[in-house]
Write an enzyme that holds these catalytic residues in place. Structure first.
Site, PDB file in Angstrom:
ATOM      1  N   CYS A  13       0.835  -1.203   0.000  1.00 35.64           N
ATOM      2  CA  CYS A  13       0.000   0.000   0.000  1.00 35.64           C
ATOM      3  C   CYS A  13       0.866   1.247   0.000  1.00 35.64           C
ATOM      4  CB  CYS A  13      -0.900   0.020   1.219  1.00 35.64           C
ATOM      5  SG  CYS A  13       0.052   0.073   2.738  1.00 35.64           S
ATOM      6  N   CYS A  16       3.166   1.569   2.812  1.00 33.36           N
ATOM      7  CA  CYS A  16       4.399   0.779   2.680  1.00 33.36           C
ATOM      8  C   CYS A  16       5.403   1.531   1.816  1.00 33.36           C
ATOM      9  CB  CYS A  16       4.133  -0.560   1.992  1.00 33.36           C
ATOM     10  SG  CYS A  16       2.879  -1.562   2.753  1.00 33.36           S
ATOM     11  N   ASP A 443       2.153  22.377 -36.174  1.00 33.18           N
ATOM     12  CA  ASP A 443       3.073  22.690 -37.249  1.00 33.18           C
ATOM     13  C   ASP A 443       2.354  22.282 -38.536  1.00 33.18           C
ATOM     14  OD1 ASP A 443       5.569  23.044 -38.584  1.00 33.18           O
ATOM     15  OD2 ASP A 443       5.808  20.877 -38.565  1.00 33.18           O
ATOM     16  N   ASP A 648       6.577  17.637 -36.319  1.00 34.20           N
ATOM     17  CA  ASP A 648       7.202  16.406 -36.790  1.00 34.20           C
ATOM     18  C   ASP A 648       8.649  16.341 -36.337  1.00 34.20           C
ATOM     19  OD1 ASP A 648       8.107  18.419 -38.343  1.00 34.20           O
ATOM     20  OD2 ASP A 648       7.801  17.414 -40.264  1.00 34.20           O
ATOM     21  N   ASP A 652      11.615  21.681 -34.861  1.00 39.27           N
ATOM     22  CA  ASP A 652      10.567  22.162 -33.961  1.00 39.27           C
ATOM     23  C   ASP A 652      10.972  22.026 -32.496  1.00 39.27           C
ATOM     24  OD1 ASP A 652       8.759  22.817 -35.939  1.00 39.27           O
ATOM     25  OD2 ASP A 652       7.987  20.772 -36.056  1.00 39.27           O
TER      26      ASP A 652
END
Ligand code: ADP
Ligand code: MG
Length: 760
Positions: A13, A16, A443, A648, A652
């Site tokens: 959990c 823990c 783009d 792409d 960029d």
């Protein structure tokens, strides 16, 4: 600095996780810990001169957990690690089944008389109360032994002042056990004095079966939870398992079967219909339809022939190919995808940190509430047995495991089903932000359009021949990897025979982002690019016949690039790019869903407007340099918009980094796009819409999960404490334990719904 991954058992959990993390972090020399509850892994960075893995493992074991495996960064260890998880699951199953069997018998003995189930006379509650209690005691012992780890861990944590979910269960069932033993002794003494009726009364108040049920339900709950978690982890590992064990290579004239892991770069591999490609490469012979669904999720086969790239784990549907291996091991696309998902799933979404913090203070608070519950019922004059029962219910119902699972399960299922469909998200945090995106920048070239512009028109000055012009254009553009350059080069290759393209001498080649290229060709200073470039280089002349002749082409939405040498324009090429077939639909979806869509392009305004109109975009910024794109995004961010930039990848990078979410589209085999937060393997704009839907679905799922986890506790604790007793509703520890297990299971099941959800 070293980084190792450990697989840790008995970590169930959020409490823990917090505890393991705290323990590791305090070790001298450890600089970072990332723990994933689902894969049960801990990624630990440490200074190897100060501390080693054994020392770290010791600390973890001393804290009450088990170190199952140390994973190094190779495939074999990863598979081993997954097997370890399977082993752990088998142990959970054994514990669950054996606890369940003993619990059934115990339940039958303890409760059967209420339903008039037959029971041997020796164990009859009326006639023989001591034997009746005794047999229950005997049946409870094995259940406690099977689940001994809960007591060990739970009390250890309590004494270390970091109680966890095991602590709650351990205290709850121990209280029931001790109370039962106490009553056992009372009944025994009563029997000795001959008071069988008195002993019988006490026998009705034993609660051994409650202790047994709490433990059994927790064991069963952990098993089912583990199963659901495993189906999440399996999703990731299944990617790796697709690689065929053996593969056929060609050595000289001979075919030879070798293990796929022994493949080396440069090997020639032959793959026929029905076989799976073992690694990444380039086709050198043959052609085939290839099902790439393992990478892209797209089951429509793609036709590939000589010169095309093939990806490991994809399937040859028909035909055959021979390909040359270009990547092996950790460099392959599938290995990188796996790495991205693994890294991503060990990161934490901000919302998850909140859940962690809540559950860290939650457990001590619950213990306190249980004690108060006990005291209040005692003050109100109830019997010890009743007050105890209520306190036990509070402890058992409020285990925060559902809370700890709420976020990581949703994130993990979301990421892995995204990956299965060609959407790779780099971190949990990214996923959370995606869901909030309200402005998407696109783009143009290669994002909205196919990015494969084809030459449609050639205009040449009278002073040179067309071929001369094309040879020069070839010389300039063959050094650039821009889609326009590729379009130009492939057109010239088709027009002029290969051996007739004179290789011109090109020196000091330079790419001018968003403008074009520049180089010295045969001693002349030449440029190729848009009008802005001509202006920048002082080669622009409004009256020039080439420019005048090119204007109508630009009106048609074609991208025109101009060529000039020594400041004289010598010709132009017009290229047309087609819009991707799903661009319009994807953009419509975004606009319909409260997302502003903006086009950013380095291309001319006219071209940009035409394409924008075709796909339904209203906001267009054209003629931009890469850094301008960056600036526009900043401007929107200052407006407190959550921005996503889709590109792409070709020049960029700055804007991908600038935007809150950078999305690299059509990454193909080049998925190592570092600038991007999201990598779309396919080249479709509809995957951007899908990514947004995925982000939104995951966020919604997390909120549902957190709601259910908290709701259980908010409703469960007061009911367990006995708030509804005046209305005749009293929880038993058994029901509390079942409800608690159910809450974690329902959280995991809810997260698994994301796999089949509508976001696709
Ligand atoms: P986009 O934003 O549409 O992806 P880019 O910023 O990559 O466009 O490029 C902008 C413009 O610069 C192109 O439309 C083209 O006119 C010019 N250009 C870029 N690279 C080249 C090249 N290699 N050769 C000629 N022109 C180029
Ligand atoms: Mg571009």
């Amino acid at each position: 600095m070293k980084k190792e991954r450990l697989i840790i058992g008995d970590m169930h959990c959020a409490a823990c996780v917090a505890n393991v993390k705290k323990n590791i972090e305090t070790i001298d020399g450890v600089s970072g810990v990332d723990i994933n509850l689902l894969t049960k892994t801990a990624d630990i960075s440490f200074n190897e001169n100060k501390v080693n893995v054994d020392k770290i493992s010791n600390v973890i074991e001393n804290a009450g957990y088990r170190v199952l495996e140390i994973v190094r960064d190779n495939e074999e260890d990863r598979i081993n690690a997954l097997n370890k998880l399977d082993d752990e699951q088998k142990i959970l199953k054994k514990r669950a089944i054996s606890s369940f069997i003993f619990m059934l018998v115990l339940f039958y003995v303890a409760m059967g008389h209420m339903f008039h189930f037959p029971l041997p006379e020796v164990f009859d509650m009326m006639l023989n109360p001591i034997m009746f209690i005794g047999i229950q005691f005997v049946l409870l012992i094995p259940i406690m032994l099977i689940n001994l780890h809960i007591f060990k861990n739970g009390f250890q944590m309590l004494f270390r002042r970091s109680p966890n979910m095991d602590t709650l269960v351990a205290i709850g069932s121990t209280a029931a056990f001790i109370y039962g033993v106490y009553n056992f002794v009372v009944a025994f003494n009563l029997t000795k004095t001959g008071d069988i009726a008195g002993a019988h009364n006490v026998a009705g108040n034993i609660y051994f079966e409650s202790a047994g049920m709490i433990l059994a339900f927790v064991a069963i709950g952990k098993y089912f939870e583990g199963r659901a978690k495993a189906s999440v982890t399996r999703e990731i590992s299944s990617l790796m398992n697709l690689t065929p064990k053996m593969t056929t290579i060609i050595v000289g004239q001979e075919k030879q079967k070798i293990a796929s892991e022994d493949l080396k770069i440069g090997d020639k591999v032959i793959v026929v219909a029905g076989e799976i490609i073992a690694t990444d490469g380039i086709i050198v012979e043959g052609e085939a339809f290839i099902d790439q669904s393992s990478i892209t999720g797209e089951s429509m086969p793609v036709e590939k022939s000589v010169g095309d790239e093939v990806i490991g784990t994809t399937l040859v549907k028909n035909g055959y190919i021979i390909f040359e291996v270009t990547k092996v091991g950790n460099e392959t696309m599938i290995a990188k995808i796996q790495k991205i998902i693994e890294d991503a799933t060990t990161t934490k979404a901000p919302i998850e940190k909140l859940a962690d913090r809540v559950s860290a203070i939650f457990v001590p608070a619950v213990i306190l509430i249980a004690i108060i519950t006990f005291i209040i019922w005692m003050i109100m004059g109830k019997e010890v047995s009743f007050a105890l029962q209520m306190a036990i219910c509070v402890l058992v119902i409020s285990c925060p495991c559902a809370l700890g699972l709420a976020t990581p399960t949703a994130v993990m299922v979301g990421m892995s089903s995204g990956a299965a469909n060609g959407i790779l998200v780099r971190s949990a945090q990214t996923l959370e932000i995606i869901g909030k995106t309200n402005t998407v920048f696109l783009d143009k070239t290669g994002t909205i359009t196919n990015g494969e512009p084809k030459v449609t028109d050639v205009i040449v000055k009278n002073s040179i021949s067309k071929d001369e012009f094309l040879v020069l254009a070839y010389a300039l553009e063959s050094y650039s990897d821009h889609p326009i350059a590729e379009g130009v080069v492939s057109y010239i290759k088709e027009t002029i025979k290969d051996d007739e393209i004179t290789k011109l001498n090109v020196e000091s080649f330079e790419q001018i982002f968003g403008r074009g290229v520049k180089a010295t060709v045969e001693g002349k200073k030449c440029i190729a690019g848009n009008i802005s470039l001509l202006k920048d280089e002082d080669a622009y002349n409004e009256e020039d016949s080439i420019i005048a002749g090119s204007l109508p082409l630009m009106e048609d939405g074609k991208t025109v690039i101009f060529f000039a040498c020594n400041d004289n324009i010598i010709g132009s090429l017009a290229l047309a790019d087609t819009v991707k077939q799903d661009s319009k639909e994807a953009i419509n979806w975004m606009i319909d869903n409260q997302t502003d869509v903006v086009m950013l392009t380095g291309d001319d305004v006219k071209v940009a407007n035409l394409i924008a109109k075709e796909v339904g975009i209203k906001n267009v910024y054209a003629n931009l340099l890469p850094q301008d794109k960056d600036e526009y995004i900043s401007k929107h961010q200052n407006n407190s918009d959550i921005t996503m930039m889709v590109g792409d990848g070709i020049n960029d990078a700055p804007s991908l980094v600038r935007a809150d979410i950078g999305v690299a589209i059509g990454a193909g085999t080049d998925i190592a796009k570092d600038a991007a937060d999201v990598i779309l393997v396919k080249n479709e704009l509809s995957d951007v819409a899908r990514t947004i839907r995925l982000g939104k679905s995951v966020m919604k799922n997390i909120k549902e999960n957190l709601f259910w986890a908290l709701f259980y506790n908010v409703i469960g604790i007061p009911v367990a404490a006995g708030l509804l007793v005046p209305f005749g509703i009293t929880l038993t520890p058994m029901i509390a334990s079942a409800a608690m297990s159910l809450s974690s299971i329902s959280v995991v099941l809810n997260a698994l719904r994301l796999k089949k959800a509508k976001w696709l």
